[in-house]
Design an enzyme around this catalytic site. Structure first.
Site, PDB file in Angstrom:
ATOM      1  N   CYS A  57       0.836  -1.213   0.000  1.00  0.00           N
ATOM      2  CA  CYS A  57       0.000   0.000   0.000  1.00  0.00           C
ATOM      3  C   CYS A  57       0.868   1.259   0.000  1.00  0.00           C
ATOM      4  O   CYS A  57       0.556   2.244  -0.662  1.00  0.00           O
ATOM      5  CB  CYS A  57      -0.929   0.024   1.216  1.00  0.00           C
ATOM      6  SG  CYS A  57      -2.010  -1.411   1.296  1.00  0.00           S
ATOM      7  N   ARG A 140      -7.876  -4.448  -3.193  1.00  0.00           N
ATOM      8  CA  ARG A 140      -7.443  -3.266  -3.968  1.00  0.00           C
ATOM      9  C   ARG A 140      -8.415  -3.058  -5.118  1.00  0.00           C
ATOM     10  O   ARG A 140      -8.245  -3.631  -6.196  1.00  0.00           O
ATOM     11  CB  ARG A 140      -6.011  -3.477  -4.493  1.00  0.00           C
ATOM     12  CG  ARG A 140      -5.021  -3.712  -3.391  1.00  0.00           C
ATOM     13  CD  ARG A 140      -3.611  -3.930  -3.897  1.00  0.00           C
ATOM     14  NE  ARG A 140      -2.831  -4.553  -2.837  1.00  0.00           N
ATOM     15  CZ  ARG A 140      -2.281  -3.888  -1.815  1.00  0.00           C
ATOM     16  NH1 ARG A 140      -2.399  -2.580  -1.747  1.00  0.00           N
ATOM     17  NH2 ARG A 140      -1.615  -4.525  -0.869  1.00  0.00           N
TER      18      ARG A 140
HETATM   19  C1  BEZ Z   1       0.556  -4.625   1.852  1.00  0.00           C
HETATM   20  O1  BEZ Z   1       1.755  -4.861   1.877  1.00  0.00           O
HETATM   21  O2  BEZ Z   1       0.105  -3.552   1.471  1.00  0.00           O
HETATM   22  C2  BEZ Z   1      -0.388  -5.704   2.277  1.00  0.00           C
HETATM   23  C3  BEZ Z   1      -0.052  -7.010   2.014  1.00  0.00           C
HETATM   24  C4  BEZ Z   1      -0.912  -8.007   2.428  1.00  0.00           C
HETATM   25  C5  BEZ Z   1      -2.086  -7.701   3.100  1.00  0.00           C
HETATM   26  C6  BEZ Z   1      -2.413  -6.378   3.316  1.00  0.00           C
HETATM   27  C7  BEZ Z   1      -1.572  -5.374   2.909  1.00  0.00           C
END
Ligand code: BEZ
Length: 240
Positions: A57, A140
């Site tokens: 993110c 997402r």
């Molecule tokens: C992230 O790195 O943004 C992420 C990865 C897995 C689950 C939620 C967020």
């Protein structure tokens, strides 16, 4: 996960392409938002991310914020959302600005609103909670909403995969081009590439059109393209 939980989530209707963007009011890092009413006359990309203070993110927010002027020039506003609270959003965006250097980007200020959605009300309305992936985090999702408040494209990515923001920009420009010139865009289209002339109503009309073609390339009666210069595409970018 309990199957009953999945079934409960499945009964919430998902918004679809061609439908009005579901309305909501919410609190964001830039103040209150009245969605999509306050964006009338503009394109909007409403997108969700799973959680603040997570690596994928963070890479996405830095990339999107770094490109935000490009989207702004194309008359498109960005609006983010996660099921985190406002103070978490503020702290995360401050950390990004003050501490994170990534791929040559630094001091990145996220100026677009980030919605707090701790009740998941908005996320559920937009089908962003997909329990097969997670029932506590939004996937997402990306909603392209046009100046009349109609959903024009929807993309969903899983938690583990960061989005391609050049592709999001390409989609936006493609939608604006299709609207302005009443054309369709072929695979991998980019501004300056040939565009598809809508298929004529019947095979007879199409064959006649093929015979008279001046500025078209026809691969068969149902598949004709024509040139559309990059200049003509650039001319309409950002116009309603
Ligand atoms: C992230 O790195 O943004 C992420 C990865 C897995 C689950 C939620 C967020």
């Amino acid at each position: 996960m309990d199957t009953n939980q999945i079934n409960q989530a499945e009964i919430i209707p998902m918004p679809r392409i061609g439908e009005k963007a579901p309305a909501f009011k919410a609190v964001t890092t830039q103040g209150d938002i009245d969605f999509p009413n306050q964006y009338k006359g503009k394109w909007v990309i409403l997108f969700s991310h799973p959680a603040d203070f997570t690596p994928v993110c963070t890479s996405e927010f830095m990339t999107f914020a770094n490109m935000s002027k490009q989207f702004d020039k194309a008359n498109c506003q960005l609006v983010g959302l996660s099921v985190d609270g406002l103070y978490s959003h503020i702290a995360w965006l401050r950390t990004i600005k003050e501490k994170i250097q990534y791929k040559g980007m630094k001091n990145i200020e996220v100026k677009f609103p980030l919605i707090e959605d701790i009740t998941m009300e908005v996320a559920k309305k937009y089908g962003m909670i997909q329990p097969g992936e997670s029932n506590t985090k939004a996937v997402r999702a990306v909603f392209f909403i046009d100046p009349k408040g109609i959903i024009r494209t929807i993309l969903y990515y899983p938690l583990s995969l960061g989005r391609n923001f050049d592709e999001l920009y390409r989609v936006l420009i493609a939608l604006q081009t299709a609207d302005a010139y009443s054309v369709a865009l072929p695979a991998d289209w980019r501004p300056g590439d040939d565009v598809i002339v809508p298929t004529a109503g019947s095979c007879g009309v199409a064959k006649q059109r093929m015979a008279n073609k001046k500025d078209m390339t026809c691969y068969d009666w149902f598949f004709c393209t024509k040139k559309l210069s990059k200049d003509l595409v650039n001319k309409i970018i950002g116009k309603k």
